[in-house]
Structures are given as C-alpha cells and as structure tokens.
Scaffold this active site. Structure first.
Site, PDB file in Angstrom:
ATOM      1  N   GLY B 474       0.791  -1.233   0.000  1.00  0.00           N
ATOM      2  CA  GLY B 474       0.000   0.000   0.000  1.00  0.00           C
ATOM      3  C   GLY B 474       0.813   1.268   0.000  1.00  0.00           C
ATOM      4  O   GLY B 474       0.317   2.340   0.344  1.00  0.00           O
ATOM      5  N   GLU B 706       7.587  -5.220   8.283  1.00  0.00           N
ATOM      6  CA  GLU B 706       8.155  -6.503   8.674  1.00  0.00           C
ATOM      7  C   GLU B 706       8.393  -6.617  10.172  1.00  0.00           C
ATOM      8  O   GLU B 706       8.906  -7.617  10.636  1.00  0.00           O
ATOM      9  CB  GLU B 706       9.437  -6.810   7.894  1.00  0.00           C
ATOM     10  CG  GLU B 706       9.320  -8.137   7.179  1.00  0.00           C
ATOM     11  CD  GLU B 706      10.535  -8.555   6.377  1.00  0.00           C
ATOM     12  OE1 GLU B 706      11.559  -7.850   6.430  1.00  0.00           O
ATOM     13  OE2 GLU B 706      10.455  -9.584   5.704  1.00  0.00           O
TER      14      GLU B 706
END
Lengths: 161, 769
Positions: B474, B706
């Site tokens: 995104g 992450e």
C-alpha cells in the site's frame, strides 16, 4: 510448432459475450480465457489447482478452478470472470466491500478470491461463518491472511435483505 | 533534523481504502504475465536433475532443430556471464544442486519450448553429495567449492559491548538450541521475467521487483552495459516478501535468450520450479546463551547460528541481519554473535518473510521464556523490566529516538488478561508473549536513497513520480496521502507514475522496511518544494507573506484570515499561466545522514493464545492481541492489513511451513503439500497502535512492513511452548512434533530435548580457526 492433438473450434460464453475459438485438447479454460479471448483479469497462479487464484464462476454461479478444467469440455457453455461482475458501470457489492474493507493488497489473487466469494454468495443467501470458511478454503491469499476478506464478505451478507 | 510541531493533520491517520482498489477488484490491474510484446517468445530453463555432478557433455542439436525453436543457450554462449562472483548464470562443468540452471530454450510457444527441453541431452558424472548441514560438516565430506575445503563459507564474528563482562556479572547462564527448516515463501504471483534485448544497446526487463536499482546494476554489470542501458519495467506486483530483492538467474537467462533470438522472451516459473527460483530460507541451527541476574536483569546475550547456504553463498546479508537484531530489545552489558554459512548440495538460499529474525525469534523468544522460568519470573515481567526505552543507545550503535516497546508490552498484557491466564489456563491451553523491533530503512549502501518528483497541472491535479514499488503493502496510497497532506488536497487528486526506471527518479526500493520512512520523506520534501513554488504566487494574490500560508482542504489561505482564500486549483492555474509561465515541479530526496544502520525503529508486542489437541497434536491459534509502535499511523486500514498478513505468515511459519528435503530434492513443491493456513484457521486479531511520533519519520511515521511478523512468530511459538510445557526445539510445530512434545513432557523423557549440534564432529561453535 508442437505436434499435439488436433485443434477444434469451440464456443464459449464469457460474461455474456460468445467467443468462437480454436482450442487444442491440452488447453484449459484459463488458457483460453487469458489467451485467445484475451480477458486477462483472471490470473494464472500455480496452474495445478492448489492456490485458487484462477477461480471463476460456472453457469450455476459456483466457483470453478479454470486452470484444471479442459476447455473443450466447456464447449457451448458459459462462465463468469471477474470482469463480468460489474453492472451498469458499478462494481458488484462484493467488489465494493473488498475495496472498502481493505481486503485487497497485492491484488494478484484478488480476482480468484472475489470469484470464490461471489460463488459463495451465489450459493447462499445468508452464509454462516462455517459456510464462509468452507467457501473460501479453496483459495490462498498471501497478503491479507483472509481476515479482512471475511470482513468484506460478512458486510455484504449483513446488507442483504 | 529536529522534531517540528505539525499543524493538525487532515489526511494522515485516516482509514484510506487503496487508491488502486477499483482496478484490482475489477480485473483491470496489469501484472507482468499479462504483458504481450510483439513477437514475444516463451523461454524454459533446463535444470540439473543431480544434486552434485560433473557435466560431461551437453548436446542441444536436436532441440535446435525442432521447428519453432528460436534460441538455445548454454554456458558456451556466455561463459563469462556471472550471477555472482563464483557462480556462472548457466552451469559450466559442474552442478551443485537439483534445479541448477544448465541450458535454456526460447520458442514460439510454451509447448514447443517444453518439447525442446526434452531434446537436450546432458551427460552427468555423479559426485558425492552433502545435502544437510550435518553431512556437510562431517570431516571427510567432499568439499563443494575449492575455496571452502571444510564446506564452511563466509563467517561473521562480532562482539558488541563486553559480553564476557556481562556473563561474569550474571548469576545464571541459560543455553538452548533451536532449529528452523528450509522454508519457502509462496508468492501469489510466481517468478516471471520478460526480457527484450532485441537491440543489444538496450535491455528492457519487465519483471516484478522490490526495487529497480539492484536489478539495473546487476544486469548492467553482467552484460557489460551502462546502467542507463538497462530499463526495469514493472506493473502491479503480486507480493514480494523478500523474494524480489535482486535479480535471479532467470532474469539473466531471459535476457541472454532474447539477445540471441532477437525477440522478447518471457520466462515464467511453474509451481514446482518456484521452489527453486525463489531462493528460500535454508535449514538453520541456533545456539542461544543468556546471562541474567537472580532479580531478572539481562546482562549478556549470545547467539551462534549456522546457516545452510545451499550450493552458493548468494545472499550474504543473511549472516549480518540477525546479529544486529540481538541488540534492539534489551539492555545487556554485551552481545556476542557468531554466524557461518555451510555449503550443501541444495538450492542456494535467500530469505523468508520476517528476514531471518522471525525464524530466529521463534526460538529466541522461547529461550528468553526459559530464562524467565529459571529465575521464577513471569516472562512478560522479565521483558518489561529489560525492555529498551526512548533515547536508549544499543551496543551496536542504534539510538531509539522514539520507542514505545514498554507501552506495547503493558498494553497486550492488559488487553489479553495475561495476569489471570499465564500459568492458570486449563491443560492443553497456552498463552505466550512475543516482543520485537524492526529498523525503518536500514542503510546498507551509500546510495540507499529515495528521490521523488511532483508536477502540478493547472486544475490542481498532482502527478507523483516515484520509484517505490507497491507489492501490495500500500505504499502508493501512503505516498498519495503524504502528498495530499502537504499540498492540502485529497489523496484521490494525486496520480502516481511508477514502474519504469527510464522515467521515475531513483529509489533504492521497497526493502529493509524503508518505503514509508525513506520514500515518504522524499515525497514529503518534493511536495514541500512544489508548495513553496505555489506559495510564491498565492502570497502575491492574497497579499500575505508566503510563510503564513496554509494549504488545507483544497484551499490556500493566510492562517490569520481563512475566510479569504483561493482554491488549490486556482493557485496552480495562476502559477502555470503567470507572465513567467512557471511550471510547478517539486523535487525531493532522502538519504539518511547515518552511514550505516537505521535512524528509526518500530517496536511491538503480541500475546497469542493457543489450544493443543492432545489426540491429534494440532494447534489452534485462538486469538492474537497485538500492540505496535510504528510511529505516526498514516493509513490505519493499511496498517491493520499489514498486521493481519504478518500474523498469517507468522503462524504459518511457526505451525505449518516446511520444505521436506531428501537428498537435495524438495519433496513437497506445491501449495497443497507445502501447508499454509486457509481462511478458517486465522484467529481474531485485536489491534492497538501506540503512536510515538518519531523525529525523523515523515509526520513521525515508522515502518510496519516486517516488524509485526517477528513479534507474531515469537508469540505463537511462546504460546505453544506454554501449552506443551517445554521449549519446542524446532519449527514448524506440526501435530506430530507437538504430540512427541506432549508425550515427552508427560513421562519426563528427554527424547524431545534435542541438541542440534550433538554428534557433529566439527562443533558448531568453532568457526575456521
């Protein structure tokens, strides 16, 4: 030039439009839809029936793995792909819900996930949580963890009369 | 760069649906495999069937004679074309793993290319193969590379602070061993490369990527071209998860075939080939040692890690990544890291989602829990007591300018009702807490830069030129939100131009969690530059100093007199059509002033609750409570999506994923047999975002790409550990392994207390000495 079996002309109706195409017995519905028909909204994932990315809907509106279906068996029949869900320039409710609820990330599996969801919504007017889980078990989404996918489906169900 | 108070934000923090959502849900989004170039050929790669062999002869004559075949290549076509320092793109006289690239064919269609592959004859002389770390380290094992007679490849040894002092100050030193298997990240979009090298002066490479520069550099170097002669083109990208960080052999092979055939050539992975092409994480052994005082102060941390590198050491970063990570959670006196690559006759390894740290943390978290148990402390309390805080400078030189780790721990403890559950759940239920940190854009190269450009049309529509790929995370929507916030327009009024290295400004790419932080800063700077250009004209029109102008809600006005305003479009039109005809073009770039490492770090904690079925051993993940400090939240909806995806991937790695490898052959290269969670297996996720405002991030934002997966893997592993009553010494925690654990802890047998280094003649802690 490959030397495989003879090609045949077949007729396939996709999203209401009928196409006459020359098809070899080795080609799948997915090959024909993406190839000669040229509707590339349906994606090829594993091409071995394990990921569900290629899911489309059959005449009854049920989910169908186009990568495992020999095209010639579908002569004279009709299917719906992700391009066929819009009506009058408007996205279908499930498509709108996918955008609104963030059920889309990379988007590669999205056509297959949406056609699985649409297949579920075609089969059940008010699917239960178990129906949703069963209906979506055949398709893998690597990005969303299916969490917002289920939110989107529940929203469409909730809004049904 | 000092923290500057921002005006109240109007766009940042929204739940903004993806701006490309319409295209993606309607089948309009184009992916690489959807591209058809005129005259395009289809390429297939002939791969080694042997784990270790000399190639005595390759005969391609019958393939070349097959009608429809336009090019066949072997090492003879490009003996100097190297994939890495010691590794030709196509094997010369030796193969070191099943699946190694030997030859390739381009033909008019896929069936012809496949038929041609069958006509290529390869004569092998088999060599003894070592296909596991244990085999490779046994003395007397055949060396795979002359440069590594003991099969040990690159190593790393590093102390930060004074670990010996830390251990000396400890009352107790706890040791544990752990193993992670080969795991592969099943991308939705399989690997694909479409090369057009018809003109030998320009290579066009259409491929999904995490960043064009590395592809451009490596392909240019290999083909002796200037970087400007390599154009990287990408459209939508079907996930990346560390798997598209750099070009893989098929990119070079597609280019080579295209140059020879004079036509564009596409190479696309099949489902099983994907397990070779991806470069998964390999088998890894870990030894953890932690020194702690009786009252729960962590004094020293040590990790010793042995990685199966596969047939070549392709991705050296694997060695380094976990080493720095050890520094980011607690405040020890010292940290010690030892890491080494071991060569085996298996596919060369890369990384998995979570970048090594996730896999390590599934064991490390259990080890820390073991430490807590040894001193009789609640693990949540131990971690809270030792957790880093704002301003802390870690031994590796990282400074946590913003840090909400302690708040994250407190939040998940409270929301999960931890204190009433930990140690008090019914049998076969377990609860675990995991914590983690992640760098926002860790700098590994000087040119780890993001640049951005914007132009403004006379109706106020803004075009943003960016090189950050959106693989699903995104980023493009986030960049439009940042641009709209600066310019006072709406995200829908920003158009993104991306995906072509000939057009977009330099951007190192979407890895090391750098998109929001690094590219976001560049986009913000570019928009501020454009805003300054527009402000010059607006200031004259409104008779106000430019510095007092506010751009907000599509209007431009003086802060003191908002009733007198111009629309953004009017200001753009007046600027473009002024007597000077000013073209509004903003530019910005960001390169961290820190030469190495990251400027900002995100933190998180999760609690997971599981139930283990004592009959089948199956683990059900019931619920996850997640709290993450990711700085300022730019797009709440996208952040939740990132956390969801990482809970999914984290539980998947801890509970399910494993490549079953026998004699170097992956036995389960399919998405049915390589198990991933399906929709019905996902838990509810309770999200809390702890908004620390980072002084360096755009509007105070940090990464979320992450960080959460490391935390998820820790929490899920810890919960299973709690349910079975002992450290689970390896992942995935499959029903069979969990049953063995339950039986082992029930009868007190030690059969499950496995030490991975046992029986190795070359002890794991010894590196080349």
């Amino acid at each position: 030039m490959n030397t495989v079996a003879k090609r045949q002309v077949m007729s396939l109706t996709v999203n209401g439009d009928t196409y006459e195409v020359l098809v070899s017995p080795r080609q799948t519905l997915l090959d024909v839809i993406r190839g000669p028909i040229g509707l590339r909204g349906t994606k090829e994932g594993c091409a071995t029936g394990t990921c569900g990315v290629c899911t489309i809907n059959n005449e009854q509106g049920e989910a169908l793995l186009s990568c495992l279906t020999p095209a010639l068996e579908w002569d004279g029949k009709s299917v719906t792909t992700v391009e066929g869900l819009e009506a009058d320039g408007e996205l279908a409710p499930i498509q709108q819900a996918f955008v609104e609820f963030g059920a889309v990330q990379c988007g590669f599996c999205t056509p297959g996930v949406i056609m699985s969801a649409q297949g579920l919504l075609n089969s059940f007017h008010k699917p239960s949580e178990d129906d949703i889980n069963d209906g979506m078990a055949g398709v893998l989404c690597r990005c969303t963890g299916h969490i917002k996918v289920k939110d989107a489906i529940r929203d469409v169900v909730k809004k049904r009369a | 760069m000092a923290a500057k108070p921002e005006a109240p934000l109007s766009i940042i923090g929204r739940r903004q649906p993806r701006l490309d959502g319409f295209e993606k849900v309607s089948g309009r989004s184009e992916f690489t495999d959807d591209i058809r170039l005129p005259g395009m050929l289809h390429g297939k790669v002939l791969r080694s069937t042997q784990a270790h062999a000399r190639i005595l002869r390759i005969d391609t004559s019958r393939a070349e004679a097959l009608p429809g075949v336009k090019a066949v290549v072997t090492n003879r076509d490009a003996p100097t074309l190297m994939f890495s320092e010691h590794q030709p793109v196509l094997a010369a006289d030796r193969v070191r793993y099943i699946g190694e690239e030997i030859a390739a064919v381009a033909a008019i269609d896929l069936l012809t290319a496949e038929e041609a592959l069958d006509l290529i004859e390869v004569e092998y002389e088999s060599l003894p193969a070592v296909t596991t770390i244990r085999q490779a380290l046994k003395s007397g094992s055949a060396p795979m590379h002359e440069r590594a007679p003991d099969n040990i490849g690159p190593t790393m040894e590093k102390d930060w602070g004074d670990p010996d002092q830390g251990f000396a100050e400890s009352d107790l030193v706890i040791e544990d061993e752990f193993r992670t298997p080969m795991q592969h990240n099943t991308l939705a979009e399989l690997h694909v490369a479409l090369a057009d090298f018809s003109n030998p002066a320009k290579l066009h490479m259409y491929t999904p990527t995490q960043g064009a520069p590395l592809y451009q550099m490596e392909l240019a170097k290999a083909f002796c071209l200037a970087e400007s002669q390599v154009r990287i083109v990408y459209r939508n990208i079907g996930g990346a998860f560390t798997g598209r960080g750099r070009p893989k052999p098929h990119h070079f092979i597609a280019a080579l075939l295209s140059r020879k055939a004079g036509k564009p050539v596409k190479i696309k992975a099949t489902a099983d080939e994907e397990f070779i092409m991806f470069r998964a994480s390999g088998e890894t052994f870990y030894k953890f040692r932690t020194g702690v005082t009786r009252d729960g102060v962590i004094k020293a941390l040590e990790a010793d890690i042995t990685f199966d590198a596969g047939g070549h050491d392709e991705w050296a970063m694997i060695l380094w990544l976990p080493s720095v990570y050890l520094n980011w959670l607690y405040k020890p006196v010292g940290v010690r890291y030892r890491g080494r690559f071991v060569f085996t006759n298996t596919v060369p390894k890369g990384s998995h989602h979570g970048g090594i740290m996730g896999r390590m943390s599934a064991g490390w978290q259990q080890h820390i829990n073991h430490v807590a148990e040894a001193i009789g402390m609640d693990p949540a309390e131990l971690q809270l007591k030792n957790a880093v805080d704002p301003g802390y400078a870690s031994p590796d030189g990282s400074v946590f300018a913003s840090c909400g780790l302690q708040d994250c721990i407190r939040t998940v403890v409270e929301r999960s009702d931890w204190k009433n559950k930990y140690g008090k759940l019914p049998k076969y239920r377990g609860i675990g807490i995991g914590i983690g940190a992640q760098a926002s854009g860790s700098k590994g190269a000087d040119n780890d830069t993001s640049a951005a450009m914007v132009k403004v049309a006379d109706d106020g529509i803004v075009t943003l030129y960016t090189g950050i790929p959106d693989m699903g995370q995104g980023s493009h929507t986030v960049m439009c939100m940042i641009a709209a916030e600066v310019l006072g327009t709406q995200p829908e009024d920003i158009r993104v131009v991306q995906g072509d290295s000939d057009i977009t400004p330099f951007d190192w790419g979407a890895f090391s969690q750098r998109g929001t932080f690094t590219t976001g800063n560049a986009v913000k700077a570019a928009c501020e530059d454009a805003r300054d250009q527009l402000a010059a004209i607006a200031a004259a029109e409104l008779d106000t100093p430019a510095g007092e102008l506010v751009f907000r809600d599509g209007r431009v006005f003086a802060a003191a007199s908002p009733e007198q305003s111009l629309s953004f479009g009017e200001v753009a039109a007046k600027t473009l059509h002024s007597a000077e005809g000013r073209f509004v073009m903003g530019r910005g770039f960001f390169n961290s002033p820190k030469p190495f490492g990251a400027l900002a770090f995100s933190f998180g904690a999760q609690v997971a609750e599981v139930e283990v079925d004592p009959v089948t051993g199956a683990v059900a993940l019931l619920k996850v409570w997640a709290a993450h400090d990711i700085g300022r939240v730019i797009n709440q909806l996208a952040v939740e999506g990132q956390i969801d995806g990482q809970v999914f991937s984290g539980m998947s790695q801890v509970l399910y994923e494993e490549c079953r490898v026998e004699d170097g052959l992956i036995l389960n290269p399919s998405r049915l047999e390589y198990k991933l969670p399906r929709a019905y297996e996902l838990p509810d996720v309770d999200y809390t975002l702890i908004e620390t405002i980072d002084p360096y991030g755009p509007f105070g934002a940090k990464e979320v790409g992450e960080g959460p997966i490391v935390v998820s893997m820790s929490a899920v592993a810890a919960a299973v550990q709690n349910a079975v009553g002992a450290m689970v010494p390896e992942i995935p925690m499959t029903p069979w392994r969990v049953l063995r654990m339950l039986r082992g802890t029930a009868d007190g047998s030690t059969s499950v207390d496995k030490h991975w280094s046992e029986g190795l003649e070359a002890p794991l802690s010894d590196t080349k000495s």
